[in-house]
Design an enzyme around this catalytic site. Structure first.
Site, PDB file in Angstrom:
ATOM      1  N   CYS A 243       0.904  -1.275  -0.034  1.00  0.00           N
ATOM      2  CA  CYS A 243       0.113  -0.082  -0.169  1.00  0.00           C
ATOM      3  C   CYS A 243       0.771   1.263  -0.094  1.00  0.00           C
ATOM      4  CB  CYS A 243      -0.757  -0.113   1.244  1.00  0.00           C
ATOM      5  SG  CYS A 243       0.161  -0.169   2.737  1.00  0.00           S
TER       6      CYS A 243
ATOM      7  N   HIS B 209       5.318  -5.159   8.841  1.00  0.00           N
ATOM      8  CA  HIS B 209       5.299  -6.364   9.486  1.00  0.00           C
ATOM      9  C   HIS B 209       5.504  -7.391   8.261  1.00  0.00           C
ATOM     10  CE1 HIS B 209       3.116  -4.933  13.286  1.00  0.00           C
ATOM     11  NE2 HIS B 209       4.425  -4.977  13.390  1.00  0.00           N
TER      12      HIS B 209
ATOM     13  N   GLU C 252       0.240  -0.506  16.598  1.00  0.00           N
ATOM     14  CA  GLU C 252      -0.368   0.717  16.227  1.00  0.00           C
ATOM     15  C   GLU C 252      -1.438   1.127  17.270  1.00  0.00           C
ATOM     16  OE1 GLU C 252      -2.702   0.754  12.372  1.00  0.00           O
ATOM     17  OE2 GLU C 252      -4.031   2.055  13.543  1.00  0.00           O
TER      18      GLU C 252
ATOM     19  N   THR D 239      -6.399   0.662  11.905  1.00  0.00           N
ATOM     20  CA  THR D 239      -6.405   1.137  10.384  1.00  0.00           C
ATOM     21  C   THR D 239      -6.847  -0.365   9.761  1.00  0.00           C
ATOM     22  OG1 THR D 239      -4.169   0.948  10.180  1.00  0.00           O
ATOM     23  CG2 THR D 239      -5.499   3.323  10.376  1.00  0.00           C
TER      24      THR D 239
ATOM     25  N   CYS E 206      -8.119   1.749   6.981  1.00  0.00           N
ATOM     26  CA  CYS E 206      -7.694   2.243   5.627  1.00  0.00           C
ATOM     27  C   CYS E 206      -8.181   1.747   4.228  1.00  0.00           C
ATOM     28  CB  CYS E 206      -6.197   2.305   5.641  1.00  0.00           C
ATOM     29  SG  CYS E 206      -5.340   0.952   5.009  1.00  0.00           S
TER      30      CYS E 206
ATOM     31  N   SER F 180      -1.090  -7.747  10.805  1.00  0.00           N
ATOM     32  CA  SER F 180      -2.378  -7.501  11.131  1.00  0.00           C
ATOM     33  C   SER F 180      -3.517  -7.619   9.917  1.00  0.00           C
ATOM     34  CB  SER F 180      -2.833  -6.251  11.917  1.00  0.00           C
ATOM     35  OG  SER F 180      -4.325  -6.278  12.073  1.00  0.00           O
TER      36      SER F 180
ATOM     37  N   SER G  58       1.635  -5.314   3.653  1.00  0.00           N
ATOM     38  CA  SER G  58       3.236  -5.200   3.614  1.00  0.00           C
ATOM     39  C   SER G  58       3.756  -6.206   2.892  1.00  0.00           C
ATOM     40  CB  SER G  58       3.535  -5.084   5.149  1.00  0.00           C
ATOM     41  OG  SER G  58       2.751  -6.138   5.714  1.00  0.00           O
TER      42      SER G  58
HETATM   43 FE1  SF4 Z   1      -0.926   0.610   4.380  1.00  0.00          FE
HETATM   44 FE2  SF4 Z   1      -1.308   0.580   7.129  1.00  0.00          FE
HETATM   45 FE3  SF4 Z   1      -1.280   3.135   5.741  1.00  0.00          FE
HETATM   46 FE4  SF4 Z   1      -3.166   1.273   5.620  1.00  0.00          FE
HETATM   47  S1  SF4 Z   1      -2.591   2.521   7.335  1.00  0.00           S
HETATM   48  S2  SF4 Z   1      -2.206   2.570   3.992  1.00  0.00           S
HETATM   49  S3  SF4 Z   1      -2.353  -0.592   5.499  1.00  0.00           S
HETATM   50  S4  SF4 Z   1       0.483   1.435   5.882  1.00  0.00           S
END
Ligand code: SF4
Length: 325
Positions: free
Chosen positions: A26, A55, A140, A178, A208, A237, A281
């Site tokens: 992402c 991760h 997080e 998220t 997210c 996660s 990830s």
């Molecule tokens: Fe990527 Fe985590 Fe950001 Fe979502 S919150 S865009 S999974 S780094």
């Protein structure tokens, strides 16, 4: 490779792979990994990174080879050194500890995690009780809770709701980690709304775009595959949630693997269609390895199943942008 926006009307063929899109890296992961690489390039090794930058085993090992040193706590970083904070975010106390050790910090917290931190600070300033839906012990969650520890209570699923105590039922808001499962989170929110009818919701989704899009895509392939393989690490996660979503969507089996060599050949018994995707990830080179592994076993008809287009990118952390100028 064919691009199949919809599966309706298609017939299963022996040896088929349904490849989910979107999948893999992402914008937040891309930015965090690039930040470590740029820091190594600009300052030279070692660059200390607090917690795994993202991760994923492969990513961490690749960056270690380039000179990144991963530590769990700030006091493991030598005084005066450079430390980079991971995409998962850190509590304000971590910034204070870093300042006390005269560390130069680079903050690679994903902007979408920072958004949740800001919401927590804002609601705490208005004296709300904040119910943070998330998984206990996740990096997080620790970072977000650290923004307002006296106002935040963790809610790790609907089972926690009955035991919650708040000061004023008219001033309660929910926020979330998220990378949760959208469906499970909504179950928890429904339970919270039943318990606290005046519950305030965050102004926009905390889960997210990347987690949501990957869950939608894996759901689609899982409906039409007897086996789903998710490439990702066990401490990721969003990858673990994708395996759960695939199982709920009806596939016979779903497994999480870091590398192709972890796939057990027995999983393929009686399977004509394999669904394949990867967590936010996991880099695509690992998916390519799995495609190769499957092709060697007769699964060489690959169809891409696209459920969304992604074009989001984030700028590098400002500390690196300043240096570049
Ligand atoms: Fe990527 Fe985590 Fe950001 Fe979502 S919150 S865009 S999974 S780094």
């Amino acid at each position: 490779m064919t691009n199949t926006p919809s599966l309706s009307g298609s017939h299963p063929r022996p040896g088929r792979v349904l490849l989910a899109s979107p999948r893999g890296w992402c914008a937040g992961v891309d930015r965090a990994v690039l930040a470590v690489e740029k820091a190594l390039e600009q300052y030279g090794p070692p660059i200390y990174v607090r917690h795994e930058i993202v991760h994923n085993k492969y990513v961490v090992q690749s960056l270690q080879k380039k000179g990144a040193v991963f530590v769990e706590q700030t006091d493991e970083v030598p005084e005066g050194a450079i430390v980079l904070f991971s995409a998962h975010g850190v509590a304000p106390t971590v910034h204070t500890e870093a300042a006390e050790r005269r560390l130069t910090t680079i903050d690679a917290t994903c902007p979408l995690v920072t958004k949740v931190h800001r919401e927590a600070v804002r609601y705490a300033a208005q004296d709300y009780d904040i119910l943070l839906i998330g998984h206990e012990g996740h990096e997080e969650v620790i970072g977000t809770t650290g923004e307002a520890p006296d106002h935040i209570t963790l809610v790790d699923g609907p089972g926690d709701v009955a035991h919650l105590r708040v000061r004023d039922e008219s001033k309660v808001v929910w926020l979330s980690q998220t990378t949760l499962s959208v469906d499970e989170t909504m179950e928890t929110v429904d339970a919270l709304k039943t318990r606290f009818p005046n519950l305030t919701s965050p102004p926009s989704d905390d889960i997210c775009y990347a987690a949501q899009n990957r869950q939608t895509a894996v759901k689609k392939i899982a409906e039409n595959a007897e086996l789903v393989i998710v490439v990702g690490s066990k401490n990721s996660s969003n990858s673990v949630r994708m395996v759960e979503v695939a199982r709920t969507a009806g596939t016979a089996a779903a497994h999480l693997v870091d590398f192709a060599h972890e796939i057990d050949e027995s999983w393929l018994e009686g399977v004509t269609t394999v669904g394949l995707t990867s967590g936010a990830s996991a880099p695509d080179v690992l998916v390519d390895d799995v495609l190769q592994w499957l092709a060697e076993r007769g699964y060489n008809d690959v169809e891409t199943v696209t459920t969304a287009d992604e074009s989001i990118t984030f700028a590098l952390p400002h500390e690196l942008r300043r240096k570049r100028r």
